[in-house]
Design a protein around this motif. Structure first.
Motif, PDB file in Angstrom:
ATOM      1  N   ASP A 281      10.026 -43.194  45.167  1.00 31.25           N
ATOM      2  CA  ASP A 281       9.208 -42.046  44.751  1.00 31.25           C
ATOM      3  C   ASP A 281      10.020 -40.803  44.436  1.00 31.25           C
ATOM      4  O   ASP A 281       9.463 -39.755  44.091  1.00 31.25           O
ATOM      5  CB  ASP A 281       8.197 -41.695  45.863  1.00 31.25           C
ATOM      6  N   ARG A 282      11.346 -40.914  44.546  1.00 29.61           N
ATOM      7  CA  ARG A 282      12.171 -39.713  44.355  1.00 29.61           C
ATOM      8  C   ARG A 282      11.992 -39.076  42.983  1.00 29.61           C
ATOM      9  O   ARG A 282      11.895 -37.869  42.853  1.00 29.61           O
ATOM     10  CB  ARG A 282      13.647 -40.055  44.551  1.00 29.61           C
ATOM     11  N   ASN A 283      11.951 -39.939  41.958  1.00 32.22           N
ATOM     12  CA  ASN A 283      11.826 -39.392  40.608  1.00 32.22           C
ATOM     13  C   ASN A 283      10.508 -38.652  40.421  1.00 32.22           C
ATOM     14  O   ASN A 283      10.444 -37.650  39.729  1.00 32.22           O
ATOM     15  CB  ASN A 283      11.948 -40.509  39.567  1.00 32.22           C
ATOM     16  N   LYS A 284       9.471 -39.167  41.060  1.00 30.38           N
ATOM     17  CA  LYS A 284       8.180 -38.495  40.962  1.00 30.38           C
ATOM     18  C   LYS A 284       8.266 -37.115  41.624  1.00 30.38           C
ATOM     19  O   LYS A 284       7.742 -36.138  41.102  1.00 30.38           O
ATOM     20  CB  LYS A 284       7.116 -39.353  41.649  1.00 30.38           C
ATOM     21  N   TYR A 285       8.933 -37.076  42.781  1.00 33.35           N
ATOM     22  CA  TYR A 285       9.134 -35.796  43.475  1.00 33.35           C
ATOM     23  C   TYR A 285       9.849 -34.816  42.552  1.00 33.35           C
ATOM     24  O   TYR A 285       9.430 -33.660  42.395  1.00 33.35           O
ATOM     25  CB  TYR A 285       9.940 -36.047  44.755  1.00 33.35           C
ATOM     26  N   LEU A 286      10.904 -35.287  41.904  1.00 32.44           N
ATOM     27  CA  LEU A 286      11.658 -34.417  40.997  1.00 32.44           C
ATOM     28  C   LEU A 286      10.771 -33.905  39.862  1.00 32.44           C
ATOM     29  O   LEU A 286      10.843 -32.746  39.479  1.00 32.44           O
ATOM     30  CB  LEU A 286      12.861 -35.173  40.415  1.00 32.44           C
ATOM     31  N   SER A 287       9.918 -34.791  39.339  1.00 31.30           N
ATOM     32  CA  SER A 287       9.106 -34.405  38.192  1.00 31.30           C
ATOM     33  C   SER A 287       8.062 -33.354  38.567  1.00 31.30           C
ATOM     34  O   SER A 287       7.556 -32.639  37.712  1.00 31.30           O
ATOM     35  CB  SER A 287       8.427 -35.631  37.590  1.00 31.30           C
TER      36      SER A 287
ATOM     37  N   LEU B  80      17.089 -36.805  35.337  1.00 30.18           N
ATOM     38  CA  LEU B  80      16.464 -35.802  34.473  1.00 30.18           C
ATOM     39  C   LEU B  80      16.772 -36.077  33.002  1.00 30.18           C
ATOM     40  O   LEU B  80      17.807 -36.655  32.674  1.00 30.18           O
ATOM     41  CB  LEU B  80      16.983 -34.400  34.832  1.00 30.18           C
ATOM     42  N   SER B  81      15.888 -35.615  32.120  1.00 23.66           N
ATOM     43  CA  SER B  81      16.149 -35.750  30.693  1.00 23.66           C
ATOM     44  C   SER B  81      17.279 -34.807  30.303  1.00 23.66           C
ATOM     45  O   SER B  81      17.601 -33.866  31.035  1.00 23.66           O
ATOM     46  CB  SER B  81      14.896 -35.386  29.898  1.00 23.66           C
ATOM     47  N   VAL B  82      17.881 -35.064  29.133  1.00 23.25           N
ATOM     48  CA  VAL B  82      18.996 -34.231  28.677  1.00 23.25           C
ATOM     49  C   VAL B  82      18.563 -32.771  28.580  1.00 23.25           C
ATOM     50  O   VAL B  82      19.272 -31.861  29.014  1.00 23.25           O
ATOM     51  CB  VAL B  82      19.506 -34.724  27.298  1.00 23.25           C
ATOM     52  N   GLU B  83      17.403 -32.563  28.030  1.00 21.93           N
ATOM     53  CA  GLU B  83      16.928 -31.199  27.819  1.00 21.93           C
ATOM     54  C   GLU B  83      16.707 -30.506  29.166  1.00 21.93           C
ATOM     55  O   GLU B  83      17.133 -29.368  29.375  1.00 21.93           O
ATOM     56  CB  GLU B  83      15.607 -31.257  27.046  1.00 21.93           C
ATOM     57  N   LYS B  84      16.040 -31.208  30.068  1.00 19.46           N
ATOM     58  CA  LYS B  84      15.755 -30.623  31.377  1.00 19.46           C
ATOM     59  C   LYS B  84      17.058 -30.335  32.118  1.00 19.46           C
ATOM     60  O   LYS B  84      17.191 -29.310  32.790  1.00 19.46           O
ATOM     61  CB  LYS B  84      14.893 -31.595  32.186  1.00 19.46           C
ATOM     62  N   THR B  85      18.023 -31.240  31.993  1.00 14.37           N
ATOM     63  CA  THR B  85      19.315 -31.030  32.646  1.00 14.37           C
ATOM     64  C   THR B  85      19.906 -29.686  32.243  1.00 14.37           C
ATOM     65  O   THR B  85      20.313 -28.887  33.096  1.00 14.37           O
ATOM     66  CB  THR B  85      20.296 -32.159  32.274  1.00 14.37           C
ATOM     67  N   SER B  86      19.946 -29.411  30.939  1.00 15.55           N
ATOM     68  CA  SER B  86      20.516 -28.149  30.467  1.00 15.55           C
ATOM     69  C   SER B  86      19.769 -26.961  31.059  1.00 15.55           C
ATOM     70  O   SER B  86      20.366 -25.988  31.508  1.00 15.55           O
ATOM     71  CB  SER B  86      20.436 -28.059  28.944  1.00 15.55           C
ATOM     72  N   GLN B  87      18.438 -27.075  31.058  1.00 14.17           N
ATOM     73  CA  GLN B  87      17.644 -25.956  31.567  1.00 14.17           C
ATOM     74  C   GLN B  87      17.902 -25.717  33.058  1.00 14.17           C
ATOM     75  O   GLN B  87      17.946 -24.583  33.517  1.00 14.17           O
ATOM     76  CB  GLN B  87      16.159 -26.222  31.319  1.00 14.17           C
ATOM     77  N   VAL B  88      18.052 -26.816  33.784  1.00  9.32           N
ATOM     78  CA  VAL B  88      18.310 -26.680  35.229  1.00  9.32           C
ATOM     79  C   VAL B  88      19.707 -26.101  35.459  1.00  9.32           C
ATOM     80  O   VAL B  88      19.892 -25.183  36.261  1.00  9.32           O
ATOM     81  CB  VAL B  88      18.156 -28.042  35.938  1.00  9.32           C
ATOM     82  N   LEU B  89      20.691 -26.624  34.731  1.00  2.74           N
ATOM     83  CA  LEU B  89      22.064 -26.148  34.908  1.00  2.74           C
ATOM     84  C   LEU B  89      22.152 -24.645  34.627  1.00  2.74           C
ATOM     85  O   LEU B  89      22.856 -23.907  35.318  1.00  2.74           O
ATOM     86  CB  LEU B  89      23.021 -26.904  33.991  1.00  2.74           C
ATOM     87  N   GLU B  90      21.429 -24.199  33.606  1.00  2.00           N
ATOM     88  CA  GLU B  90      21.462 -22.772  33.279  1.00  2.00           C
ATOM     89  C   GLU B  90      20.890 -21.904  34.395  1.00  2.00           C
ATOM     90  O   GLU B  90      21.204 -20.728  34.498  1.00  2.00           O
ATOM     91  CB  GLU B  90      20.680 -22.510  31.984  1.00  2.00           C
TER      92      GLU B  90
END
Lengths: 451, 451
Positions: B48-54, B80-90
């Motif tokens: 269920d980890r991925n669901k938690y992340l989402s 995470l998706s590529v797009e989400k990764t960038s947003q999180v990293l920022e």
């Protein structure tokens, strides 16, 4: 800071005192930090130290004392008049004062406390009720609390009023009318909120806090994990007592690391660069004498295999190597476990996993070293049997040494005994004795083939 | 925090996700700290980890990632998706992002940086130019700077504007129009000042700061001494680059203590509870194989005294004790020196004083242990000569062991080599070899009387 700036500063201050120029003195030290004031004192010519002290204001004296070592603190207090001493002590942060008093004789503590205002004296005595190295002992009251019924404006007013007193302004702790900790408001929250909002409406109700009796090492762990600068301390009934601040926690982390190293190296408690030789020697002797007797036990094991040894003297050549390697692999495992425990909580699952991991480590290094020593012994002594005996012995002792270094500290940890203590006597004894028993046991089995 | 509260929280969150109830989920985790979010992730059923992340917002994801271990961070990024990764990293603090990227392959770093905005990517690449374990590598830009020409009102306005961004509000750093650090204003100063006063009139011009290239251990020492929560970092030309915050310094103190312990116990670099057996074994083997060869050298010394040993087998009984005691006293001195150096600066005067202190310690423990072992050997083996030989040997080896454990790390320190490294090989070798040479040397001198 460059060293040259420091010595220039010292020079300027000495000059000002020589010329009796109080104004130059004051502008020179105006912006100095407590640590700088302390460094000046330490580096001052001994004959002029008292003059330096007499030039400082009460607040500056309090700051200075807080940044000195215990020995130097007592030196400064001796130089001050009784009246001035009380005034300076009252200006100190209460956690620093507690730590200063902790090092004194009960008589001297009473005398110093008698000079303080009743309120201050009571508070200090309350703090000193908590055992050393607990949250209650290192907490201070340099923080701002507000009632949950306050408005944001009231909170900001109180904050302004106490701004000079509080060291850390990042958080305001919120209490109810029975002084119980019920929330926390960050400084940012206050800045961003409307002036007429109620604190209880903007506060966070989930406050990470610690009990006054909690071990300081545990408090440090929590502050590290949560990245806080202050941690509120409460009584059993959730009454807010004080805060532990991050500067004290850094000292705790240094101190606990030093304690771990002291125990792991059996170097004796609290020996630093200024400890007198006789004191340092007597602290270390405790361990050394214990180790001496352990050495005698090892010796008597060798003595009980005297016959084997007499028949094959070459066995003696490999004795230090086998005992040394076993001791070392045990210490390696011990160090990994002890330091791991400072930042991890361990459940049963992880314990089992760790033991299995270390078993594998023991097998891998045992096989590698066993083969290596077989080859060396074969070439050096020209006997495959001797090589085999030594190789197999090393394999067994390395596996057992690794496991002993892992399991013993874990057992002690479960029994709530500091696992770092395990190193000195326990692991060394067990590994020394086991390695000699295994080595000579295997050698005796093969004695007819070795001769 | 009680463990039971934690598991109740986990239960509630799992339930909310099962029921697809986003509102309950959000109110439940609303007030959680990054560490709590990370603990939830780690304890979540893997499926269920991925669901938690989402379910987490971008800001919450950034917070969560900052509190995870490196391995877990990569796990989350993979999910995470590529797009989400960038947003999180920022959204991550730049020091945490640098430390995350540091562990990756150059290819992967490039790919991740490509997803960021140009400005963010440039800044991160600038930080990564500084070597690991320097101030530049661990600093961040979560601080508020103001121009010295500002009024207090302008400063307060800027502060309010950036309140959400800055972690530590205790100090505002003041720069001139060329971005050089020229002063500091505390939050209290702002609160107590008149709104129309100029910053340059109320600021302190003496700012303790560090160079971007300074070793992180040195930065930690300064933060501990000055009890700061942030330390400004500047370039050679005094341009303000960022701040090192106290939470990172706590990590540094833990890390440096672990490194000292690793080296002192020769336990191999960076082995923690999750290291794989083969990796842990190979890291430790380096030291063990070295120690094995040292053991062989000791063995060959014993072999060269084979005749002596053959004539008086009893000498072998005391061999482990003498070698063990010498090794131990060396490690004791070494530990005191290595840990002392983490919090003290040493001048020549102190070095001389320390060596003389340790010489005295060596003499005191040597005499005490020498007399003790003389008595034991006399009783056990019934020979005063043997007791005398062993006692004198122990006296000599303890003095030499203590001095070796003191002088060698001090020399390494002067040569800018980390003195903790000295332990494993150097001290052990020297003390093992010297102790055996002295022991058998003295025994051989007295051999006619021993038989």
């Amino acid at each position: 800071m460059l060293r040259s700036t420091e010595s220039r500063l010292l020079h300027k201050v000495i000059q000002a005192i020589k010329e009796d120029n109080k104004q130059v003195f004051e502008t020179t030290i105006e912006e100095l930090q407590p640590y700088d004031l302390a460094q000046l004192y330490v580096n001052f010519p001994v004959s002029d130290r008292n003059k330096y002290l007499s030039y400082l204001s009460l607040d500056q004296l309090a700051k200075l004392i807080q940044a000195l070592t215990n020995k130097e603190q007592l030196e400064v207090l001796k130089a001050l008049s009784v009246e001035k001493t009380s005034q300076v002590l009252e200006r100190m942060d209460n956690d620093d004062l507690v730590s200063l008093l902790s090092s004194l004789e009960p008589d001297k503590i009473k005398k110093l406390l008698a000079g303080l205002k009743q309120e201050a004296s009571d508070m200090i005595q309350n703090l000193m009720k908590y055992p050393p190295e607990t949250a209650g002992r290192i907490m201070n009251n340099q923080f701002v609390w507000i009632y949950k019924s306050y408005t944001v404006r009231e909170a900001v007013d109180k904050l302004k009023h106490f701004a000079e007193l509080a060291e850390y302004l990042n958080y305001l702790y919120v209490i109810d009318d029975r002084k119980r900790l019920v929330g926390v408001v960050s400084y940012r929250d206050l800045l961003l909120a409307d002036l007429f909002e109620k604190i209880e409406d903007i506060m966070k109700t989930r406050v990470v806090h610690v009990d006054a009796w909690m071990d300081q090492e545990k408090v440090a762990q929590l502050i590290q994990r949560y990245e806080f600068v202050t941690m509120p301390v409460v009584k059993e009934d959730q009454t807010l007592l004080g805060v532990v601040t991050v500067d004290d926690i850094i000292d705790v982390v240094y101190q606990e690391a030093n304690e771990d190293i002291e125990k792991l190296s059996a170097s004796g408690k609290a020996i630093d660069f200024t400890t007198k030789p006789l004191v340092a020697a007597s602290r270390r002797l405790t361990w050394l004498i214990l180790l001496l007797f352990i050495g005698i036990v090892s010796g008597s094991i060798i003595a009980s295999f005297e016959e084997t040894l007499d028949q094959v003297v070459a066995l003696a050549f490999f004795m230090p190597m086998i005992a040394g390697m076993t001791g070392n692999t045990g210490t390696q495992s011990l160090a990994v476990v002890v330091r791991g425990l400072t930042t991890n909580d361990l459940g049963w699952k992880q314990v089992i996993k760790l033991i299995i991991r270390e078993l594998w480590v023991g097998i891998i290094i045992g096989v590698a070293c066993g083969i290596l020593i077989f080859i060396i012994a074969l070439i050096w002594q020209g006997s495959a049997t001797l090589g085999f005996v030594i190789g197999i012995s090393l394999l067994c002792t390395l596996i057992i040494g690794t496991l002993a270094g892992t399991i013993i500290p874990l057992i002690l940890y479960r029994l709530n005994i500091d696992p770092a203590v395990a190193s000195g006597p326990l692991i060394t004894t067990i590994n020394d004795i086991l390695s000699l028993l295994i080595y000579f046991g295997i050698a005796t089995l093969f004695i007819s083939k070795l001769m």
